[in-house]
Design a protein around this motif. Structure first.
Motif, PDB file in Angstrom:
ATOM      1  N   GLU A  43     -18.414  -9.024  48.859  1.00 29.28           N
ATOM      2  CA  GLU A  43     -19.170  -9.478  50.039  1.00 29.28           C
ATOM      3  C   GLU A  43     -19.192 -11.005  50.059  1.00 29.28           C
ATOM      4  OE1 GLU A  43     -21.919  -5.579  49.526  1.00 29.28           O
ATOM      5  OE2 GLU A  43     -22.821  -7.292  50.527  1.00 29.28           O
ATOM      6  N   LYS A  55     -17.322  -5.003  55.481  1.00 28.74           N
ATOM      7  CA  LYS A  55     -17.307  -3.673  54.837  1.00 28.74           C
ATOM      8  C   LYS A  55     -16.769  -2.621  55.805  1.00 28.74           C
ATOM      9  CE  LYS A  55     -21.673  -4.346  53.198  1.00 28.74           C
ATOM     10  NZ  LYS A  55     -22.963  -4.070  52.502  1.00 28.74           N
ATOM     11  N   ASP A  71     -25.259  -3.924  56.096  1.00 31.05           N
ATOM     12  CA  ASP A  71     -25.589  -4.965  55.129  1.00 31.05           C
ATOM     13  C   ASP A  71     -27.047  -5.317  55.385  1.00 31.05           C
ATOM     14  OD1 ASP A  71     -24.377  -6.401  52.885  1.00 31.05           O
ATOM     15  OD2 ASP A  71     -25.166  -8.155  53.933  1.00 31.05           O
ATOM     16  N   LYS A  95     -27.090  -5.258  39.822  1.00 24.13           N
ATOM     17  CA  LYS A  95     -27.794  -4.690  40.984  1.00 24.13           C
ATOM     18  C   LYS A  95     -28.978  -3.830  40.530  1.00 24.13           C
ATOM     19  CE  LYS A  95     -23.939  -4.273  44.261  1.00 24.13           C
ATOM     20  NZ  LYS A  95     -23.326  -3.393  45.270  1.00 24.13           N
TER      21      LYS A  95
HETATM   22 MG   LIG Z   1     -23.472  -4.693  48.931  1.00 20.82          MG
END
Ligand SMILES: [Mg+2]
Ligand SMILES: O=c1[nH]c(=O)c2ncn([C@@H]3O[C@H](COP(=O)(O)OP(=O)(O)OP(=O)(O)O)[C@@H](O)[C@H]3O)c2[nH]1
Length: 197
Positions: A43, A55, A71, A95
């Motif tokens: 990204e 994406k 997003d 993440k």
């Molecule tokens: Mg992402």
């Protein structure tokens, strides 16, 4: 049953999209459901719009069918808009939702209630071969809690208190969240497109 590919590997998002689209009798396939091992999409955008388009367009080109991408993220005024487009990776590339939440709360120590305004933003991109990508932005206004509460939802839900609520987003039921969320506010703008699927 009609199917739609959502270009996401985020289980929390996939669950919410599955619920939203089931009302239209449409089955959702996320990138986690596809047999093909889809590499992570880098990204590189600086806005939610750029990343959502990126994406959707990459996955639509791969499958040569219309693809939806999301997003989204948390924008905190006292943190000058952080974590923003870096919401997923705020505390690192793992993440980790809990680490992300802890980092926001640490950065918000000492910020008074009236200055804890924030918003969730969700941009949905619809890309189809040979067509201009459609972009829709949904927002949910709120404030950042002093401590995490609730087990529902995902990501930053435990520390986000929607306006006119006392509970955090994670204390709401999925049905209550889907009435007010940034994702719902973006999806409703796609109603005409979804009806034509
Ligand atoms: Mg992402
Ligand atoms: O508490 C939350 N409730 C929500 O409803 C929500 N929507 C987004 N987010 C946060 O923003 C990141 C998105 O980043 P993101 O759009 O790049 O998605 P992602 O990288 O997780 O998956 P993908 O869709 O890119 O595959 C996520 O990881 C979350 O941290 C949310 N947090």
């Amino acid at each position: 049953m009609k199917k739609i590919i959502i270009a996401t590997k985020n289980k929390g998002k996939a669950k919410e999209f599955t619920e939203f689209f089931s009302a239209y009798g449409i089955q959702v396939l996320s990138l986690l459901d596809l047999s093909k091992n889809i590499p992570d999409i880098e990204e590189t955008g600086t806005t939610f719009e750029e990343n959502a388009a990126l994406k959707a367009e990459q996955i639509s080109a791969l499958f040569e069918i219309p693809v939806l991408a999301d997003d989204s993220g948390l924008v905190v005024d006292a943190l000058e808009g952080e974590p923003g487009v870096y919401s997923a990776r705020y505390a690192g590339k793992e993440k980790n939702d809990k680490a992300n939440v802890d980092k926001v709360l640490t950065n918000m120590i000492g910020i008074p209630v009236e200055k804890r305004t924030a918003r969730f933003v969700c941009v949905l991109a619809v890309a189809a071969p040979g067509e201009k990508t459609i972009l829709n932005r949904g927002v949910c206004e709120g404030t950042i809690a002093i401590e995490p509460k609730g087990e529902n939802g995902f990501g930053y839900d435990p520390i986000f208190i929607p306006h006119n609520y006392v509970k955090s987003m994670a204390e709401l039921t999925p049905a209550e969240k889907s009435e007010i969320s940034h994702r719902k506010n973006a999806i409703v703008q796609l109603d005409a497109w979804i009806q034509k699927l």
